[in-house]
Enzyme design. Structure first.
Site, PDB file in Angstrom:
ATOM      1  CE  LYS A   1      -4.554   0.641   0.107  1.00 45.90           C
ATOM      2  NZ  LYS A   1      -5.637  -0.301  -0.264  1.00 45.90           N
TER       3      LYS A   1
HETATM    4  P1  NAD Z   1     -13.013   7.373  -2.781  1.00 42.74           P
HETATM    5  O1  NAD Z   1     -12.034   8.443  -2.564  1.00 42.74           O
HETATM    6  O2  NAD Z   1     -13.492   7.101  -4.165  1.00 42.74           O
HETATM    7  O3  NAD Z   1     -14.305   7.601  -1.858  1.00 42.74           O
HETATM    8  C1  NAD Z   1     -14.235   7.773  -0.488  1.00 42.74           C
HETATM    9  C2  NAD Z   1     -15.600   8.258  -0.036  1.00 42.74           C
HETATM   10  O4  NAD Z   1     -15.644   8.282   1.386  1.00 42.74           O
HETATM   11  C3  NAD Z   1     -15.934   9.663  -0.508  1.00 42.74           C
HETATM   12  O5  NAD Z   1     -17.303   9.720  -0.866  1.00 42.74           O
HETATM   13  C4  NAD Z   1     -15.694  10.507   0.743  1.00 42.74           C
HETATM   14  O6  NAD Z   1     -16.441  11.703   0.741  1.00 42.74           O
HETATM   15  C5  NAD Z   1     -16.156   9.539   1.792  1.00 42.74           C
HETATM   16  N1  NAD Z   1     -15.691   9.829   3.134  1.00 42.74           N
HETATM   17  C6  NAD Z   1     -14.458  10.170   3.560  1.00 42.74           C
HETATM   18  N2  NAD Z   1     -14.464  10.365   4.890  1.00 42.74           N
HETATM   19  C7  NAD Z   1     -15.734  10.132   5.296  1.00 42.74           C
HETATM   20  C8  NAD Z   1     -16.372  10.154   6.551  1.00 42.74           C
HETATM   21  N3  NAD Z   1     -15.699  10.460   7.662  1.00 42.74           N
HETATM   22  N4  NAD Z   1     -17.698   9.855   6.618  1.00 42.74           N
HETATM   23  C9  NAD Z   1     -18.376   9.554   5.493  1.00 42.74           C
HETATM   24  N5  NAD Z   1     -17.820   9.511   4.289  1.00 42.74           N
HETATM   25  C10 NAD Z   1     -16.518   9.796   4.187  1.00 42.74           C
HETATM   26  O7  NAD Z   1     -12.365   6.063  -2.144  1.00 42.74           O
HETATM   27  P2  NAD Z   1     -12.713   4.551  -2.433  1.00 42.74           P
HETATM   28  O8  NAD Z   1     -11.755   4.063  -3.445  1.00 42.74           O
HETATM   29  O9  NAD Z   1     -14.178   4.399  -2.650  1.00 42.74           O
HETATM   30  O10 NAD Z   1     -12.292   3.894  -1.048  1.00 42.74           O
HETATM   31  C11 NAD Z   1     -13.201   3.787   0.055  1.00 42.74           C
HETATM   32  C12 NAD Z   1     -12.784   2.595   0.898  1.00 42.74           C
HETATM   33  O11 NAD Z   1     -12.817   1.423   0.075  1.00 42.74           O
HETATM   34  C13 NAD Z   1     -11.371   2.672   1.462  1.00 42.74           C
HETATM   35  O12 NAD Z   1     -11.330   2.031   2.710  1.00 42.74           O
HETATM   36  C14 NAD Z   1     -10.558   1.885   0.452  1.00 42.74           C
HETATM   37  O13 NAD Z   1      -9.356   1.390   0.989  1.00 42.74           O
HETATM   38  C15 NAD Z   1     -11.552   0.777   0.148  1.00 42.74           C
HETATM   39  N6  NAD Z   1     -11.286   0.065  -1.090  1.00 42.74           N
HETATM   40  C16 NAD Z   1     -11.249   0.707  -2.297  1.00 42.74           C
HETATM   41  C17 NAD Z   1     -10.956  -0.023  -3.438  1.00 42.74           C
HETATM   42  C18 NAD Z   1     -10.932   0.601  -4.814  1.00 42.74           C
HETATM   43  O14 NAD Z   1     -10.774  -0.139  -5.787  1.00 42.74           O
HETATM   44  N7  NAD Z   1     -11.108   1.891  -4.944  1.00 42.74           N
HETATM   45  C19 NAD Z   1     -10.733  -1.406  -3.361  1.00 42.74           C
HETATM   46  C20 NAD Z   1     -10.806  -2.026  -2.121  1.00 42.74           C
HETATM   47  C21 NAD Z   1     -11.088  -1.283  -1.000  1.00 42.74           C
END
Ligand code: NAD
Length: 426
Positions: free
Chosen positions: A116
């Site tokens: 990561k």
């Molecule tokens: P992203 O940046 O696309 O979206 C994050 C979202 O969370 C946004 O809508 C943001 O406004 C919101 N957010 C941030 N802080 C917040 C809070 N305190 N309360 C409510 N909402 C809040 O990110 P993502 O890629 O969707 O990642 C989100 C989670 O999913 C992370 O834990 C990431 O590690 C995990 N994840 C993502 C992927 C991927 O392919 N993008 C894969 C596996 C896991």
């Protein structure tokens, strides 16, 4: 002389995700009687790189940013894991996320280890040019340990296909030829894969259907609350709604909304795209940010950040099923409380494995310069998620443990086997 300022690391007042990740590992390792040498190897990260680098800002000043790239384990193949841009990023958070990636790749049966990366930055405060210069310099700084055969980054919180294209271009420029397989989650124009952008949410949807079938829950009469409406959360919402679930509450970093009758997810996605936030959506009422976790619903999908369900609010969770789209959203103490209350948790290392699975497909396609169509990608993803879910479910039933522990048993066993088969060098 240009002014030089340092962006301070923000310490977030919350449980340390690395301690939580190690605690989850230690508990599972104890239960499977993992040999002490292997235990010592697997509870630490293999490699951690801290970089501080200058970026020219639009006003002529220079800012120094701190970034990280951590590789937890590479016994099963090159390391794989996303890059996060967030003001709350810490080295310990990145170490936890890297360890979770190792387990996730093993559960999905992918030939990858876990890694990561992250930069301590609020990217919303940067201009497009500053974001690009910061990304390219960070890519150069971590180029000493990334590459198609070593470690392949991908998007995570606040990073996008465009940012992945800049990383691919930077590494390619430094070598003098295109190296698309150095990073996944790229735009289709530069070697991205069909279906990658939706893959994490699609995987969450597949897992939702699997677990609902096992638990006798009918999606068509089930309500869902989703915390975080970015890549993982918004696409999980859209695809779950398409399967008949009713999405009743959603939040993002700007606020939370609720509608007992159900939110029109397609319109909400369009609203967020045009206004930048889920708040102000016509027909929905505003609720406090923390309430999205606690509203009346059948299925809760935390899809934002770590440590959202803690021992403080676990008793107020009303859902009977929690799907961890985010990494580490439930603390180990809260996990115990939810289990005691009979709430089923599908752990992150299984629930959000769709993203890395299609990243694996993207890497394979880039290496062979031969691309598959979206139907093929989605069908292969469904197969991987079905197999992973079934193996985790069976493991948890066989040992009478939670799905998280079943997932850890499976993952640790696979990584330990590869480590043992390779032996300790020299
Ligand atoms: P992203 O940046 O696309 O979206 C994050 C979202 O969370 C946004 O809508 C943001 O406004 C919101 N957010 C941030 N802080 C917040 C809070 N305190 N309360 C409510 N909402 C809040 O990110 P993502 O890629 O969707 O990642 C989100 C989670 O999913 C992370 O834990 C990431 O590690 C995990 N994840 C993502 C992927 C991927 O392919 N993008 C894969 C596996 C896991």
């Amino acid at each position: 002389m240009t002014a030089i300022a340092t962006v301070p690391s923000t310490t977030v007042a919350m449980e340390n995700p690395w301690h939580n990740a190690q605690r989850q590992f230690d508990q599972a390792a104890e239960l499977i009687h993992l040999e002490s040498g292997l235990r010592a190897v697997l509870r630490e990260v293999k490699r951690q790189l801290i970089v501080s680098f200058p970026v020219k800002m639009d006003d002529g000043s220079v800012r120094v940013f701190e970034g990280y790239r951590v590789q937890h384990n590479m016994a099963r193949g090159p390391a794989k894991g996303g890059i996060r841009y967030h003001q709350g990023v810490t080295l310990d958070e990145v170490k936890a996320l890297a360890m979770w990636m190792t387990w996730k790749c093993a559960i999905a049966g992918l030939p990858f280890g876990g890694a990561k990366g992250g930069i301590v930055v609020d990217p919303k405060k940067l201009s497009e040019g500053e974001l690009e210069r910061m990304t390219r310099r960070y890519a150069t700084e971590i180029s000493v340990i990334i590459g198609p055969e070593y470690d392949i980054p991908a998007p995570d919180v606040n990073t996008s296909p465009k940012i992945m294209a800049w990383i691919m271009d930077t590494i390619s420029m430094e070598h003098g030829f295109s190296i698309p397989a150095v990073v996944t989650g790229k735009p289709l124009s530069v070697g991205g894969s069909q279906g990658r952008n939706a893959a994490t949410g699609r995987g969450v949807m597949f897992v939702a259907l699997e677990v609902c079938t096992r638990l006798g829950i009918d999606p068509k009469s089930s309500t869902v609350a989703i915390q975080g409406f970015g890549n993982a959360g918004s696409i999980a919402a859209r695809l779950m709604a398409a399967q008949g679930f009713t999405v009743v509450a959603v939040s993002d970093s700007s606020g939370a909304i609720h509608s007992a009758a159900g939110l029109d997810v397609d319109r909400l996605i369009a609203h967020k795209k045009s206004t930048g936030s889920v708040t102000g959506f016509p027909g929905a009422s505003v609720i406090a940010a923390h309430e999205v976790l606690e509203v009346q619903c059948d299925v809760l999908v935390p899809a934002a950040l770590e440590n959202q369900v803690t021992s403080e609010n676990a008793a107020r969770i009303q859902a009977r099923l929690v799907l961890e789209a985010a990494n580490g959203p439930i603390t180990p103490d809260a996990d115990i409380l939810l289990e005691q209350r009979g709430i089923t948790v599908v752990p992150d290392v299984l629930a959000n494995a769709g993203g890395v699975t299609v990243s694996y497909f993207e890497w394979v396609q880039d290496l062979q310069s031969f691309f598959w169509d979206e139907d093929e990608i989605n069908a292969r993803l469904e197969k991987v998620m079905h197999r992973a879910f079934t193996e985790v479910w069976d493991m948890s039933k066989q040992h009478g443990v939670s799905l998280r522990q079943g997932a850890y048993f499976l993952a640790i066993d696979r990584v330990a086997e590869a480590t043992t088969d390779r032996g300790i060098y020299p």
